[in-house]
Structures are given as structure tokens and as C-alpha cells.
Design an enzyme around this catalytic site. Sequence first.
Site, mmCIF file in Angstrom:
data_model
loop_
_atom_site.group_PDB
_atom_site.id
_atom_site.type_symbol
_atom_site.label_atom_id
_atom_site.label_comp_id
_atom_site.label_asym_id
_atom_site.label_seq_id
_atom_site.Cartn_x
_atom_site.Cartn_y
_atom_site.Cartn_z
ATOM 1 N N CYS A 77 0.815 -1.207 0.000
ATOM 2 C CA CYS A 77 0.000 0.000 0.000
ATOM 3 C C CYS A 77 0.862 1.276 0.000
ATOM 4 C CB CYS A 77 -0.994 -0.062 1.163
ATOM 5 S SG CYS A 77 -2.454 0.916 0.847
ATOM 6 N N HIS A 177 -3.357 -5.125 1.891
ATOM 7 C CA HIS A 177 -2.675 -5.383 3.169
ATOM 8 C C HIS A 177 -2.731 -6.864 3.573
ATOM 9 C CE1 HIS A 177 -2.183 -1.199 4.799
ATOM 10 N NE2 HIS A 177 -3.097 -0.962 3.876
ATOM 11 N N GLU A 179 -0.998 -8.370 5.619
ATOM 12 C CA GLU A 179 -0.687 -8.556 7.048
ATOM 13 C C GLU A 179 -1.934 -8.410 7.919
ATOM 14 O OE1 GLU A 179 -0.305 -5.908 5.326
ATOM 15 O OE2 GLU A 179 -0.635 -4.133 6.565
HETATM 16 N N1 GLN Z 1 -3.611 6.438 1.097
HETATM 17 C C1 GLN Z 1 -2.297 6.134 1.618
HETATM 18 C C2 GLN Z 1 -1.202 6.923 0.880
HETATM 19 O O1 GLN Z 1 -1.448 7.516 -0.103
HETATM 20 C C3 GLN Z 1 -2.013 4.643 1.531
HETATM 21 C C4 GLN Z 1 -3.003 3.884 2.357
HETATM 22 C C5 GLN Z 1 -2.471 2.628 2.972
HETATM 23 O O2 GLN Z 1 -1.257 2.405 3.048
HETATM 24 N N2 GLN Z 1 -3.381 1.820 3.469
HETATM 25 O O3 GLN Z 1 -0.119 6.940 1.290
#
Ligand code: GLN
Length: 202
Positions: A77, A177, A179
Site C-alpha cells: 500500500c 494489506h 498482514e
Molecule cells: N492512502 C495512503 C497513501 O497515499 C495509503 C493507504 C495505505 O497504506 N493503506 O499513502
Amino acid sequence: MKIGVLALQGAFIEHINMLKSLGVEAVEVRLPEQLDGLDGLIIPGGESTTIGKLARRFGLMEPLRAFAESKPVWGTCAGMIFLAKEITSGTAGKDQPLLGMMDIEVARNAFGRQVDSFETDLDVLVFTNGDKRPFPAVFIRAPKLLAAKGDAHVIAQLPDGTAVAAQQGHWLVTSFHPELTGDSRFHEYFLSVIAQEKEQSQ
Ligand code: GLN
């Protein structure tokens, strides 16, 4: 095998716990010298602008790039955004430091406000051990992978074709995610990438 999890901000504890449940030594990384002796690194989800700014403040940008050149790194992410070479204009935070390693183009927060978070089953192409069970993927204000270029290739897509995971050599990224689920197959896959690399360098 000893794996680090970048612990500046975000969901690093969950990665550490998942790795420990697989019997792997897992340590938090906040300083450049804590990268020494690691076989791989996970950059967790969280807020990519914050992670980038803290990494810069702690003098981690160049040490992280040097580490990633020679060792496997997996970004989940926000970690995926941080590893990307290209963030589509308009979605990058102002003054957002990026490691800029992987040949991927990413759009932040690209799933829209109404669906900031959702869970869906994914077919993951790299689970080639005959395991056909779908992977439960949790998306939280997730980025979209707009393009994988050069040696980078897509390893998981949503049913509508949106790319949500990619690999380029020993670099792995997922917009979701793993995890936060009870399913450790992605962590096991990352461990297999590390094991392969260790074998080759011996
Ligand atoms: N929206 C976050 C970003 O732009 C990422 C979200 C996440 O890691 N769950 O950094």
C-alpha cells in the site's frame, strides 16, 4: 533468515507478527544501521507522505535505495507508492519523497471516497504450488497500479482488470494489506523470493 520492517509509521507491527508466526526473525527498522545483516525488508502501509518525510529526516533515503539494489523489498500500500518511480500527476502529495526504484506508475487513493476500504477475493498468479484458494485482500484508501513497465510485471488483478500487485526481480508491491488477514501466503511468497536470492548469492 532475518527480515526488517520499516517502522516509521503505519502497519508495521502486523507484518512483524505475521513473520514471527512463520518462525522468521523480524525486526523494526528506524535507523540506517538497522538495515545491516537483513535478508529482506518490508515497507508497510500507512501514509506514504509521512513515511517519506520521516525516512528523509532519519537519513534513510540513500541507505534504503542501496539496500533495495541488492536485497528483496516488499511494499504494501503506502510502501508500494514509496517504491514507485512514477506517481501520476495530481495524486502525489506536495514534496513527497519517493525511493523511486520500481518501474511502476501508481495513483494514490485511486479507488474513490465511497469505497475507501473494501475486501475482495483475488487470484494471485504467483501462488503456483497448486494452491487455487483465492486470497482475501484488504484495501484501505489503496493506490492503483496504473502501469508496470520494463521488467516489472503484474501478479494480481481485480476482476475488472485493475492491477493490484506487481513484481520486478526481487521487488514486490501490493496495493492491499496481506498482514491484516489471517492468510500468510503472500508473506510466504516473499520469503521464497528471499530464499531464492540467498541461494543464488552463495
Ligand atoms: N492512502 C495512503 C497513501 O497515499 C495509503 C493507504 C495505505 O497504506 N493503506 O499513502
